[in-house]
Scaffold this motif. Structure first.
Motif, mmCIF file in Angstrom:
data_model
loop_
_atom_site.group_PDB
_atom_site.id
_atom_site.type_symbol
_atom_site.label_atom_id
_atom_site.label_comp_id
_atom_site.label_asym_id
_atom_site.label_seq_id
_atom_site.Cartn_x
_atom_site.Cartn_y
_atom_site.Cartn_z
ATOM 1 N N ILE A 240 -11.792 -30.486 -7.937
ATOM 2 C CA ILE A 240 -12.453 -29.192 -8.133
ATOM 3 C C ILE A 240 -13.425 -29.212 -9.313
ATOM 4 O O ILE A 240 -14.325 -28.375 -9.386
ATOM 5 N N LEU B 53 -17.996 -27.207 -2.289
ATOM 6 C CA LEU B 53 -16.663 -27.466 -1.746
ATOM 7 C C LEU B 53 -16.645 -27.212 -0.241
ATOM 8 O O LEU B 53 -17.111 -26.189 0.240
ATOM 9 N N LEU C 98 -16.069 -23.052 -5.060
ATOM 10 C CA LEU C 98 -14.613 -23.127 -5.237
ATOM 11 C C LEU C 98 -13.992 -21.742 -5.099
ATOM 12 O O LEU C 98 -13.041 -21.532 -4.339
#
Length: 636
Positions: free
Chosen positions: A446, A375, A454
């Protein structure tokens, strides 16, 4: 000197090696190491045992060789007694040493040196190479698989029971392998050599031994399976009652405050009683099998003894042959009872392994995708897009939920208990996977990024603050290794924790930041635990911040003292705050009112008060110190 010599063998096996480790690689975009999920362990007992046996191939082969040599030496020693008796009968005492020097020297060598060397080598293999490293490698790899399981997995089980499975699995697997390769193989070797030697003395002795062997195998095939089942039941019952004890100890304050009728004792006693009954059933089966072996061994010894006596009377068996035969069968009687005990242990361990595998080996239900990216949080915008989630119940909780939180926006989630606020936060943290829809951060789904990256991007303070039973310093810096004392002290100061930390002491004499906090932080007050948790999040400095009743355990004075620092911490971050104490979130950019999993109102505090809807109702129910100036302002 001996310690130094033995230490050389202790590092042949690395207890922390894990062949299931995925290859790690560095992400080119931001230099973050991406490590995939571990390969699951085999889900059957046989495959589980073989999986680990292959990892210690050479030490275990060595143990197999030592087991065979042990059986050989046992047989040679008893047979050598017969040879020595025959030599003594046929030789003048003054000529015994001269005529039978090599026989006597060989027996002395086997007894004094050979036997000691074999036992020493077996001890080194078992105690230095295998027991410390092999057993613990199994436990380490098992722990790593269990810790990767989903949040739901841990919610559905006792922590103590899970720990027991990891502990029992390693012990049972190691004991099973060692018993097979050393004890069992040594016994089989001794039986084969005994049958060969008895056959050379008189074939009828071998016939008796063959019948005994058939009876022994029959007992193993027909009685031991029941012990395997009972062993598995005992292992499961043991882990259940242990889990109940750990649960009681972990929640000791609730037990002390609410269990005036000692119901907790009854709950634990019920689990203990089930364990005791499982042990009794197993022990009844063990008594049955021990009795059967005693009868079978009695018949074997009587049969061989009878053949030896009539053979000696007929002159076909020498005195030394009688001594050797009787010595071998008496030793076989001892070994067979001992071996049956070990076979019982084998079967019980196998049942324990089966029971442990059922917990250790399932694949995690919530995993990263094979091509999961790291991420990258550039702005911190969060979007819930048509989210539905029911905890697998089929309906209720969250229904077609949509919410967009702009980068840097401070949003408060408001609603009655059970409205779905914490569930939304847990979905954002991917503690659960949504059933439909998607959640994005800066446009990145996600579910398509690694869980580690994350959660590294989100700081969380929850109402139920669970601290680790470690030092204050370790709790504040948890998850990071590159820390300085100055950073720790600053985070504690900003969380208004620096005033009480120097006063802490633990039973081992550690003080201040080195003091341990007890299990789940039990030695601290609720407010102290909360401030340590806030310090931990301040220290993490993640771009997205979740405050789930973050100040619920704080008194008004302490809350006011750290509120300014919380406001500073929120600057430049995207914030999602949950609070039943509405005054703590009334000043946020936007309030989202949720009821039965849906948004029913949203806006700023004053706008929602003016609508006289659910938020206004909740606000009016609060009074006094919860409201402060905002209450007076709302009343105007």
């Amino acid at each position: 000197m001996m310690d130094g010599f033995l230490k050389r063998f202790e590092h042949v096996l690395d207890p922390f090696e894990d062949q299931g480790d995925p290859a790690s690689r560095e992400d080119g975009a931001n230099g973050v190491n991406r490590i995939g999920h571990l390969e699951p362990l085999p889900d059957t007992a046989n495959a589980f045992i073989w999986h680990f046996a292959k990892q210690a191939k050479w030490p275990l082969i060595g143990l197999l060789v030592i087991g065979g040599l042990t059986g050989l030496i046992e047989a040679v020693m008893f047979t050598g007694v017969g040879w020595l008796i025959d030599a003594m009968e046929s030789t003048e005492p003054s000529q015994l040493l001269a005529e039978h020097f090599w026989l006597i020297a060989s027996l002395f060598f086997v007894t004094l040196i050979g036997r000691a060397l074999v036992l020493f080598a077996g001890s080194v293999l078992e105690e230095q190479m295998i027991a410390p490293s092999f057993f613990n490698r199994i436990r380490w790899q098992s722990y790593r698989r269990v810790i990767e399981q989903s949040y739901t997995f841990f919610q559905n089980d006792f922590a103590g029971r899970l720990a027991q499975k990891v502990q029992q699995g390693g012990q049972a697997t190691g004991d099973f392998v060692i018993t097979i390769l050393q004890t069992f193989w040594s016994f089989v070797t001794f039986v084969i050599l005994t049958a060969t030697i008895l056959g050379a003395i008189d074939w009828r002795m071998t016939a008796v031994l063959a019948l005994w062997s058939l009876g022994y195998v029959w007992i193993i095939r027909n009685i031991l399976p029941q012990i395997r089942i009972l062993g598995r039941e005992r292992a499961n019952a043991n882990s259940v009652w242990t889990g109940r004890v750990v649960d009681s100890f972990t929640n000791i304050l609730s037990v002390k405050l609410f269990d005036s009728t000692r119901k907790e004792d009854a709950f634990v006693k019920n689990g203990f009683a089930n364990y005791v009954e499982a042990v009794r059933r197993l022990c009844r089966a063990l008594t049955t099998i021990r009795t059967a072996i005693a009868v079978l061994n009695g018949l074997m010894m009587t049969g061989v003894g009878w053949v030896a006596v009539i053979g000696w009377q007929a002159g076909s068996i020498s005195t030394g042959g009688v001594a050797a035969a009787l010595g071998l069968v008496l030793r076989l009687n001892q070994m067979s009872g001992w071996m049956m005990f070990n076979i019982n242990g084998l079967v019980r361990n196998y049942g324990t392994i089966q029971d442990a595998v059922a917990t250790i080996s399932p694949r995690p239900t919530l995993v990263d995708k094979p091509d999961a990216a790291v991420l990258s949080v550039r702005k911190g915008g969060v979007s819930f897009e048509d989210i539905t989630f029911h905890y697998g119940k089929g309906s209720g909780i969250i229904e077609h939920f949509n919410l967009t939180i702009r980068p840097g926006e401070k949003v408060g989630l408001v609603g009655r208990s059970g409205a779905g606020k914490t569930t939304l936060v847990n979905l954002l943290l991917r503690l659960y996977d949504v059933e439909s829809g998607r959640i994005t951060i800066d446009g990145q789904n996600i579910s398509a990024v690694t869980q580690a990256s994350l959660r590294a991007a989100i700081g969380v303070v929850t109402q139920d603050t669970g601290l680790l039973h470690r030092s204050i310093r370790e709790n504040i810096a948890y998850g990071r290794s590159d820390v300085s004392d100055a950073e720790i002290y600053e985070a504690a100061r900003r969380a208004n924790a620096a005033s009480f930390i120097p006063t802490l002491r633990d039973p081992k004499g550690n003080a201040g930041y080195k003091a341990t906090v007890g299990e789940r932080g039990i030695k601290l007050s609720g407010g102290q635990r909360q401030r340590i948790a806030i310090a931990r999040v301040l220290f993490k400095d993640a771009p997205i911040l979740i405050l789930d009743e973050a100040t619920s355990a704080l008194d008004s004075e302490v809350e006011a003292a750290i509120q300014e620092n919380l406001n500073v911490m929120m600057q430049g971050k995207t914030v999602i705050a949950i609070a039943h104490r509405l005054s703590t979130i009334a000043s946020l950019d936007r309030l989202i009112v949720i009821d039965e999993g849906r948004i029913v109102e949203e806006g700023r505090h004053q706008d929602l008060i003016g609508k006289d809807g659910l938020y206004a109702q909740l606000w009016r129910r609060q009074s006094g110190g919860f409201l402060g100036e905002l209450a007076a302002e709302a009343a105007q």
